[in-house]
Design a protein around this motif. Structure first.
Motif, short mmCIF file in Angstrom:
data_model
loop_
_atom_site.label_atom_id
_atom_site.label_comp_id
_atom_site.label_asym_id
_atom_site.label_seq_id
_atom_site.Cartn_x
_atom_site.Cartn_y
_atom_site.Cartn_z
N LEU A 73 0.83 -1.21 0.00
CA LEU A 73 0.00 0.00 0.00
C LEU A 73 0.86 1.26 0.00
CD1 LEU A 73 -2.84 -1.03 2.47
CD2 LEU A 73 -2.93 -0.92 -0.03
N VAL A 74 1.95 1.24 0.75
CA VAL A 74 2.86 2.39 0.79
C VAL A 74 3.50 2.61 -0.58
CG1 VAL A 74 5.04 3.23 1.76
CG2 VAL A 74 3.30 2.25 3.26
N THR A 75 4.00 1.55 -1.20
CA THR A 75 4.66 1.72 -2.49
C THR A 75 3.65 2.09 -3.58
OG1 THR A 75 4.57 -0.67 -2.93
CG2 THR A 75 6.59 0.20 -1.93
N THR A 76 2.40 1.66 -3.45
CA THR A 76 1.36 2.07 -4.38
C THR A 76 1.09 3.57 -4.25
OG1 THR A 76 0.34 -0.11 -4.34
CG2 THR A 76 -1.04 1.72 -5.08
N ALA A 77 1.04 4.05 -3.02
CA ALA A 77 0.83 5.49 -2.80
C ALA A 77 1.97 6.31 -3.38
CB ALA A 77 0.67 5.77 -1.30
N LEU A 78 3.20 5.83 -3.23
CA LEU A 78 4.35 6.55 -3.79
C LEU A 78 4.32 6.52 -5.32
CD1 LEU A 78 7.07 5.42 -1.24
CD2 LEU A 78 5.98 7.66 -1.40
N GLY A 79 3.89 5.39 -5.88
CA GLY A 79 3.73 5.32 -7.33
C GLY A 79 2.63 6.24 -7.82
N ALA A 80 1.57 6.37 -7.01
CA ALA A 80 0.46 7.27 -7.36
C ALA A 80 0.92 8.73 -7.34
CB ALA A 80 -0.71 7.06 -6.40
N TYR A 81 1.89 9.04 -6.48
CA TYR A 81 2.44 10.40 -6.45
C TYR A 81 3.06 10.75 -7.81
CZ TYR A 81 5.72 14.16 -5.72
OH TYR A 81 6.44 15.32 -5.86
N ILE A 82 3.76 9.81 -8.41
CA ILE A 82 4.37 10.06 -9.73
C ILE A 82 3.27 10.33 -10.76
CG2 ILE A 82 5.73 9.00 -11.59
CD1 ILE A 82 7.40 7.64 -9.38
N ILE A 83 2.17 9.59 -10.67
CA ILE A 83 1.06 9.81 -11.60
C ILE A 83 0.43 11.18 -11.35
CG2 ILE A 83 -1.20 8.96 -12.34
CD1 ILE A 83 -0.21 6.14 -11.54
N TRP A 84 0.32 11.56 -10.10
CA TRP A 84 -0.22 12.88 -9.75
C TRP A 84 0.64 13.99 -10.36
CZ3 TRP A 84 1.67 16.75 -6.34
CH2 TRP A 84 0.76 17.76 -6.06
N GLU A 85 1.96 13.83 -10.27
CA GLU A 85 2.86 14.81 -10.89
C GLU A 85 2.66 14.84 -12.40
OE1 GLU A 85 4.50 17.15 -9.57
OE2 GLU A 85 5.64 16.53 -7.81
N ALA A 86 2.45 13.68 -13.01
CA ALA A 86 2.21 13.61 -14.46
C ALA A 86 0.91 14.32 -14.82
CB ALA A 86 2.16 12.16 -14.91
N ARG A 87 -0.10 14.17 -13.98
CA ARG A 87 -1.37 14.87 -14.21
C ARG A 87 -1.17 16.38 -14.17
NH1 ARG A 87 -5.28 17.41 -11.53
NH2 ARG A 87 -4.20 17.18 -9.55
N ASN A 88 -0.33 16.83 -13.24
CA ASN A 88 -0.05 18.26 -13.14
C ASN A 88 0.70 18.78 -14.37
OD1 ASN A 88 -1.30 18.37 -10.68
ND2 ASN A 88 0.60 18.18 -9.51
N LEU A 89 1.41 17.89 -15.06
CA LEU A 89 2.10 18.27 -16.29
C LEU A 89 1.16 18.24 -17.49
CD1 LEU A 89 5.48 16.35 -15.92
CD2 LEU A 89 5.16 18.83 -15.93
N LYS A 90 -0.09 17.87 -17.25
CA LYS A 90 -1.11 17.82 -18.30
C LYS A 90 -0.82 16.73 -19.33
CE LYS A 90 -3.03 22.09 -17.22
NZ LYS A 90 -2.93 22.00 -15.80
N LEU A 91 -0.32 15.57 -18.88
CA LEU A 91 -0.16 14.45 -19.78
C LEU A 91 -1.54 14.01 -20.25
CD1 LEU A 91 2.78 14.22 -18.52
CD2 LEU A 91 2.53 11.79 -18.94
N PRO A 92 -1.63 13.48 -21.48
CA PRO A 92 -2.93 13.01 -21.97
C PRO A 92 -3.48 11.90 -21.06
CG PRO A 92 -1.31 13.05 -23.73
CD PRO A 92 -0.58 13.35 -22.46
N LYS A 93 -4.80 11.80 -21.04
CA LYS A 93 -5.44 10.81 -20.17
C LYS A 93 -5.01 9.39 -20.47
CE LYS A 93 -9.40 13.41 -18.72
NZ LYS A 93 -10.80 13.46 -18.42
N TRP A 94 -4.78 9.08 -21.75
CA TRP A 94 -4.39 7.71 -22.06
C TRP A 94 -3.03 7.37 -21.48
CZ3 TRP A 94 -0.14 6.22 -24.91
CH2 TRP A 94 0.49 7.20 -25.68
#
Length: 138
Positions: A62-83
């Motif tokens: 669960l901890v490593t999933t949350a840390l991986g989700a942080y990277i996705i959150w940063e990608a969302r902030n960069l406006k990466l396409p949804k796909w």
């Protein structure tokens, strides 16, 4: 004559800005922490906190999933396409699902590096859409 020099504290600061260059530095640092912090003696294989914390049943995953989700959150902030965000989420979800399996999941954490895959997606996007953030090494 003075005594031996005392070890100096490492000054390590990550930028806190929302600009692409700051995000790139944070994501690279997080990926390095999760996937390449240590080397396995004898085989010289890099491992990180993802594999080590993943050894703790359920909570570690669960901890490593949350840390991986942080990277996705940063990608969302960069406006990466949804796909691309969905692809990154699938990488983390697969890593989490495999990690939940006893023994097999722990071994898979050493081989399947979802954070490295997600970093490559972000770097490719940044190199294409924000070339000024490129880091030239060598």
């Amino acid at each position: 004559m003075d005594g031996p020099e005392r070890p100096q504290a490492m000054n390590f600061a990550l930028p806190t800005g929302t600009d692409p260059e700051s995000v790139r530095q944070r994501v690279v640092a997080m990926e390095s922490l999760l996937e390449r912090t240590f080397r396995v003696p004898g085989v010289n294989m890099p491992i990180g906190l993802d594999a080590l914390v993943g050894l703790i049943p359920v909570v570690g995953d669960l901890v490593t999933t949350a840390l991986g989700a942080y990277i996705i959150w940063e990608a969302r902030n960069l406006k990466l396409p949804k796909w691309k965000l969905w692809r990154m989420g699938a990488n983390v979800a697969f890593d989490t699902a495999i990690g939940l399996l006893p023994v097999v999941g722990d071994a898979a954490d050493f081989l399947y590096r979802s954070n490295s895959k997600n970093l490559r997606i972000i770097i490719k996007h940044l190199d294409t859409h924000h070339p000024e953030t490129r880091v030239i090494e060598g």
